[in-house]
Design a protein around this motif. Structure first.
Motif, PDB file in Angstrom:
ATOM      1  N   GLU A  41       2.335   2.156  -3.414  1.00 48.75           N
ATOM      2  CA  GLU A  41       1.341   2.860  -4.224  1.00 48.75           C
ATOM      3  C   GLU A  41       1.207   4.314  -3.772  1.00 48.75           C
ATOM      4  O   GLU A  41       1.124   5.227  -4.591  1.00 48.75           O
ATOM      5  CB  GLU A  41      -0.019   2.165  -4.151  1.00 48.75           C
ATOM      6  N   GLU A  42       1.220   4.534  -2.471  1.00 50.30           N
ATOM      7  CA  GLU A  42       1.105   5.885  -1.937  1.00 50.30           C
ATOM      8  C   GLU A  42       2.307   6.746  -2.336  1.00 50.30           C
ATOM      9  O   GLU A  42       2.152   7.910  -2.701  1.00 50.30           O
ATOM     10  CB  GLU A  42       1.000   5.809  -0.413  1.00 50.30           C
ATOM     11  N   GLU A  51       2.039   7.743  -5.919  1.00 49.95           N
ATOM     12  CA  GLU A  51       1.095   8.852  -6.056  1.00 49.95           C
ATOM     13  C   GLU A  51       1.740  10.167  -5.630  1.00 49.95           C
ATOM     14  O   GLU A  51       1.599  11.195  -6.306  1.00 49.95           O
ATOM     15  CB  GLU A  51      -0.149   8.596  -5.226  1.00 49.95           C
ATOM     16  N   GLU A  70       0.830  -1.206   0.000  1.00 52.90           N
ATOM     17  CA  GLU A  70       0.000   0.000   0.000  1.00 52.90           C
ATOM     18  C   GLU A  70       0.863   1.255   0.000  1.00 52.90           C
ATOM     19  O   GLU A  70       0.562   2.236  -0.685  1.00 52.90           O
ATOM     20  CB  GLU A  70      -0.935   0.024   1.211  1.00 52.90           C
ATOM     21  N   LEU A  71       1.957   1.226   0.745  1.00 56.98           N
ATOM     22  CA  LEU A  71       2.810   2.398   0.820  1.00 56.98           C
ATOM     23  C   LEU A  71       3.583   2.635  -0.472  1.00 56.98           C
ATOM     24  O   LEU A  71       3.849   3.774  -0.826  1.00 56.98           O
ATOM     25  CB  LEU A  71       3.751   2.317   2.015  1.00 56.98           C
TER      26      LEU A  71
END
Length: 87
Positions: free
Chosen positions: A78-79, A82, A75-76
């Motif tokens: 992907e963060e 972004e 998840e991080l």
């Protein structure tokens, strides 16, 4: 974000605001030299870039570097991808 990173980013943004205010005042003067305005615009861009670097580094240190221990590495990633789009 770590408090010291917040303070550094706030300081850089205050510098950018000061430069931006200076540019606005310069543009009120019909005698202002264009290159001087461009120089000030570059200073604002540098201050904003520096603030962005501080915020990104704070995020990496506070959240990404510790993600493996929490188990949210995917998840991080992907963060961070972004966040890099805004750079």
């Amino acid at each position: 974000m770590p408090e010291d990173a917040r303070k550094r980013a706030r300081r850089r943004l205050s510098i950018a605001r000061g430069h931006l205010d200076s540019i606005v005042r310069m543009l009120d003067d019909p005698e202002v030299y264009c290159v001087d305005v461009l120089r000030q615009i570059k200073a604002v861009q540098g201050a904003l870039s520096g603030a962005g670097d501080v915020v990104l580094r704070g995020h990496l240190e506070a959240h990404v570097a510790t993600s493996a221990g929490r188990g949210d590495s995917v998840e991080l990633v992907e963060e961070v991808m972004e966040a890099l789009r805004y750079r």
